[in-house]
Design a protein around this motif. Structure first.
Motif, PDB file in Angstrom:
ATOM      1  N   ASP A   6       0.829  -1.208   0.000  1.00 13.50           N
ATOM      2  CA  ASP A   6       0.000   0.000   0.000  1.00 13.50           C
ATOM      3  C   ASP A   6       0.861   1.254   0.000  1.00 13.50           C
ATOM      4  OD1 ASP A   6      -2.568   1.412   0.312  1.00 13.50           O
ATOM      5  OD2 ASP A   6      -1.764   1.954   2.281  1.00 13.50           O
ATOM      6  N   ARG A   7       1.936   1.259   0.815  1.00 13.15           N
ATOM      7  CA  ARG A   7       2.812   2.447   0.857  1.00 13.15           C
ATOM      8  C   ARG A   7       3.579   2.609  -0.450  1.00 13.15           C
ATOM      9  NH1 ARG A   7       4.207   0.324   6.321  1.00 13.15           N
ATOM     10  NH2 ARG A   7       2.649   1.236   7.713  1.00 13.15           N
ATOM     11  N   ILE A   8       3.994   1.498  -1.040  1.00 12.44           N
ATOM     12  CA  ILE A   8       4.699   1.586  -2.325  1.00 12.44           C
ATOM     13  C   ILE A   8       3.758   2.110  -3.411  1.00 12.44           C
ATOM     14  CG2 ILE A   8       5.750   0.202  -4.164  1.00 12.44           C
ATOM     15  CD1 ILE A   8       7.082  -1.464  -1.948  1.00 12.44           C
ATOM     16  N   LEU A   9       2.493   1.727  -3.346  1.00 12.19           N
ATOM     17  CA  LEU A   9       1.518   2.250  -4.309  1.00 12.19           C
ATOM     18  C   LEU A   9       1.371   3.767  -4.142  1.00 12.19           C
ATOM     19  CD1 LEU A   9      -0.575   1.784  -6.512  1.00 12.19           C
ATOM     20  CD2 LEU A   9      -2.272   1.333  -4.729  1.00 12.19           C
ATOM     21  N   ARG A  10       1.377   4.236  -2.898  1.00 14.34           N
ATOM     22  CA  ARG A  10       1.312   5.683  -2.657  1.00 14.34           C
ATOM     23  C   ARG A  10       2.530   6.380  -3.248  1.00 14.34           C
ATOM     24  NH1 ARG A  10       0.292   5.930   3.650  1.00 14.34           N
ATOM     25  NH2 ARG A  10       0.896   8.104   3.343  1.00 14.34           N
ATOM     26  N   PHE A  11       3.690   5.735  -3.134  1.00 12.47           N
ATOM     27  CA  PHE A  11       4.915   6.295  -3.718  1.00 12.47           C
ATOM     28  C   PHE A  11       4.813   6.331  -5.246  1.00 12.47           C
ATOM     29  CE2 PHE A  11       9.110   5.478  -5.635  1.00 12.47           C
ATOM     30  CZ  PHE A  11       9.766   6.638  -5.256  1.00 12.47           C
ATOM     31  N   ILE A  12       4.303   5.258  -5.847  1.00 12.32           N
ATOM     32  CA  ILE A  12       4.141   5.196  -7.309  1.00 12.32           C
ATOM     33  C   ILE A  12       3.233   6.337  -7.784  1.00 12.32           C
ATOM     34  CG2 ILE A  12       3.119   3.836  -9.200  1.00 12.32           C
ATOM     35  CD1 ILE A  12       4.019   1.309  -7.653  1.00 12.32           C
ATOM     36  N   GLU A  13       2.121   6.545  -7.059  1.00 15.08           N
ATOM     37  CA  GLU A  13       1.190   7.630  -7.420  1.00 15.08           C
ATOM     38  C   GLU A  13       1.863   8.984  -7.264  1.00 15.08           C
ATOM     39  OE1 GLU A  13      -1.984   6.751  -4.753  1.00 15.08           O
ATOM     40  OE2 GLU A  13      -2.932   5.285  -6.100  1.00 15.08           O
ATOM     41  N   HIS A  14       2.677   9.132  -6.214  1.00 15.16           N
ATOM     42  CA  HIS A  14       3.397  10.396  -6.007  1.00 15.16           C
ATOM     43  C   HIS A  14       4.374  10.663  -7.144  1.00 15.16           C
ATOM     44  CE1 HIS A  14       6.752  12.875  -4.513  1.00 15.16           C
ATOM     45  NE2 HIS A  14       5.817  13.537  -3.857  1.00 15.16           N
ATOM     46  N   GLU A  15       5.035   9.605  -7.633  1.00 15.81           N
ATOM     47  CA  GLU A  15       6.013   9.755  -8.713  1.00 15.81           C
ATOM     48  C   GLU A  15       5.349  10.008 -10.066  1.00 15.81           C
ATOM     49  OE1 GLU A  15       9.793   9.361  -8.367  1.00 15.81           O
ATOM     50  OE2 GLU A  15       8.813  10.200  -6.596  1.00 15.81           O
ATOM     51  N   GLY A  16       4.052   9.724 -10.147  1.00 13.29           N
ATOM     52  CA  GLY A  16       3.323   9.948 -11.402  1.00 13.29           C
ATOM     53  C   GLY A  16       3.673   8.943 -12.490  1.00 13.29           C
ATOM     54  N   ILE A  17       4.052   7.735 -12.082  1.00 11.42           N
ATOM     55  CA  ILE A  17       4.364   6.693 -13.061  1.00 11.42           C
ATOM     56  C   ILE A  17       3.308   5.588 -12.969  1.00 11.42           C
ATOM     57  CG2 ILE A  17       6.849   7.148 -13.001  1.00 11.42           C
ATOM     58  CD1 ILE A  17       7.179   4.728 -11.180  1.00 11.42           C
ATOM     59  N   SER A  18       3.216   4.784 -13.988  1.00  7.89           N
ATOM     60  CA  SER A  18       2.259   3.673 -13.995  1.00  7.89           C
ATOM     61  C   SER A  18       2.856   2.477 -13.258  1.00  7.89           C
ATOM     62  CB  SER A  18       1.919   3.276 -15.425  1.00  7.89           C
ATOM     63  OG  SER A  18       3.075   2.747 -16.072  1.00  7.89           O
ATOM     64  N   ILE A  19       1.988   1.571 -12.847  1.00 10.22           N
ATOM     65  CA  ILE A  19       2.461   0.345 -12.197  1.00 10.22           C
ATOM     66  C   ILE A  19       3.321  -0.453 -13.171  1.00 10.22           C
ATOM     67  CG2 ILE A  19       1.713  -1.886 -11.281  1.00 10.22           C
ATOM     68  CD1 ILE A  19      -0.623  -0.448  -9.967  1.00 10.22           C
ATOM     69  N   ARG A  20       2.939  -0.453 -14.445  1.00  7.90           N
ATOM     70  CA  ARG A  20       3.737  -1.166 -15.457  1.00  7.90           C
ATOM     71  C   ARG A  20       5.148  -0.591 -15.543  1.00  7.90           C
ATOM     72  NH1 ARG A  20       6.292  -4.287 -16.964  1.00  7.90           N
ATOM     73  NH2 ARG A  20       6.716  -5.048 -19.052  1.00  7.90           N
ATOM     74  N   GLU A  21       5.264   0.738 -15.518  1.00  9.67           N
ATOM     75  CA  GLU A  21       6.589   1.377 -15.579  1.00  9.67           C
ATOM     76  C   GLU A  21       7.375   1.054 -14.307  1.00  9.67           C
ATOM     77  OE1 GLU A  21       8.604   5.806 -16.268  1.00  9.67           O
ATOM     78  OE2 GLU A  21       6.422   5.574 -16.323  1.00  9.67           O
ATOM     79  N   PHE A  22       6.713   1.067 -13.164  1.00  6.64           N
ATOM     80  CA  PHE A  22       7.355   0.697 -11.910  1.00  6.64           C
ATOM     81  C   PHE A  22       7.913  -0.725 -11.992  1.00  6.64           C
ATOM     82  CE2 PHE A  22       6.719  -1.694  -7.940  1.00  6.64           C
ATOM     83  CZ  PHE A  22       7.600  -1.040  -7.097  1.00  6.64           C
ATOM     84  N   GLU A  23       7.091  -1.653 -12.510  1.00  5.40           N
ATOM     85  CA  GLU A  23       7.520  -3.045 -12.645  1.00  5.40           C
ATOM     86  C   GLU A  23       8.719  -3.156 -13.580  1.00  5.40           C
ATOM     87  OE1 GLU A  23       3.217  -5.343 -12.042  1.00  5.40           O
ATOM     88  OE2 GLU A  23       3.811  -4.622 -14.039  1.00  5.40           O
TER      89      GLU A  23
END
Length: 206
Positions: A6-23
């Motif tokens: 959940d916290r990593i998802l909040r970080f991903i949203e803060h960075e403005g990147i997609s989950i696919r890009e994060f992966e």
């Protein structure tokens, strides 16, 4: 969703990147984020190496800040003026210590806007202030903003005076809380600057 995830998802949203890009950046397979229940501490450490600004401790505990860059922000401070500072220190007229050269203490957010702190010494202001109390003070324009009857710090040619003040013509009358101390007056021309006491920190004996 797991706490770490959940916290990593909040970080991903803060960075403005997609989950696919994060992966992709982390070297995870497509859909990995949605498949797992939660990240392990070891996996969180791997992610933090890919994203240096992600605070590893925050992901694991939820404490401190999400971003390491926020942790690095300088602490706001105010000077603690020693009672032994030379006359004129508060007005900038001193050839001795200036406010910038004083010990810098972290800002106390519970106290209204103030410019410096100073310790009380002696019992002339007891029981309102006790020896060892630290007062927070705001510098004022003494010709317009003196609050008569309130406690002020007077930076005089003879040193610091901490008293309740009253107008006395071309002088300032200084009054202690402790009735054992007599009132006295200081010529206004001998006062280099004045500051209003806006807060106090007391150390109570338990």
């Amino acid at each position: 969703m797991g706490l770490f995830k959940d916290r990593i998802l909040r970080f991903i949203e803060h960075e403005g990147i997609s989950i696919r890009e994060f992966e992709r950046k982390c070297g995870f397979s497509n859909g990995y984020f949605n498949k797992i229940k939660d990240f392990s501490a070891a996996k969180v450490e791997e992610i933090a190496q890919v994203f240096p600004n992600l605070n590893y401790v925050w992901v694991l505990t939820g404490e401190t800040c999400m971003l390491n860059s926020d942790m690095a922000q300088p602490v706001e401070t105010r000077p603690r003026v020693p009672l032994t500072a030379a006359a004129g220190s508060l007005s900038g007229d001193s050839i001795g210590v200036t406010l910038e050269q004083c010990e810098q203490m972290p800002l106390i957010h519970q106290i209204p806007s103030y410019d410096f702190t100073m310790f009380i010494k002696g019992d002339s202001m007891s029981p309102k202030f006790e020896s060892g109390d630290e007062i927070a003070c705001r510098r004022i324009d003494q010709s317009r903003f003196i609050q008569w009857g309130k406690v002020h710090v007077l930076d005089t040619t003879q040193g610091f005076v901490i008293k309740r003040v009253y107008d006395d013509g071309d002088k300032i009358r200084c009054v202690s809380y402790n009735p054992e101390y007599a009132d006295f007056s200081i010529p206004k021309e001998d006062i280099l600057s004045m500051s209003l006491v806006v807060g106090v920190i007391s150390i109570m004996e338990m």
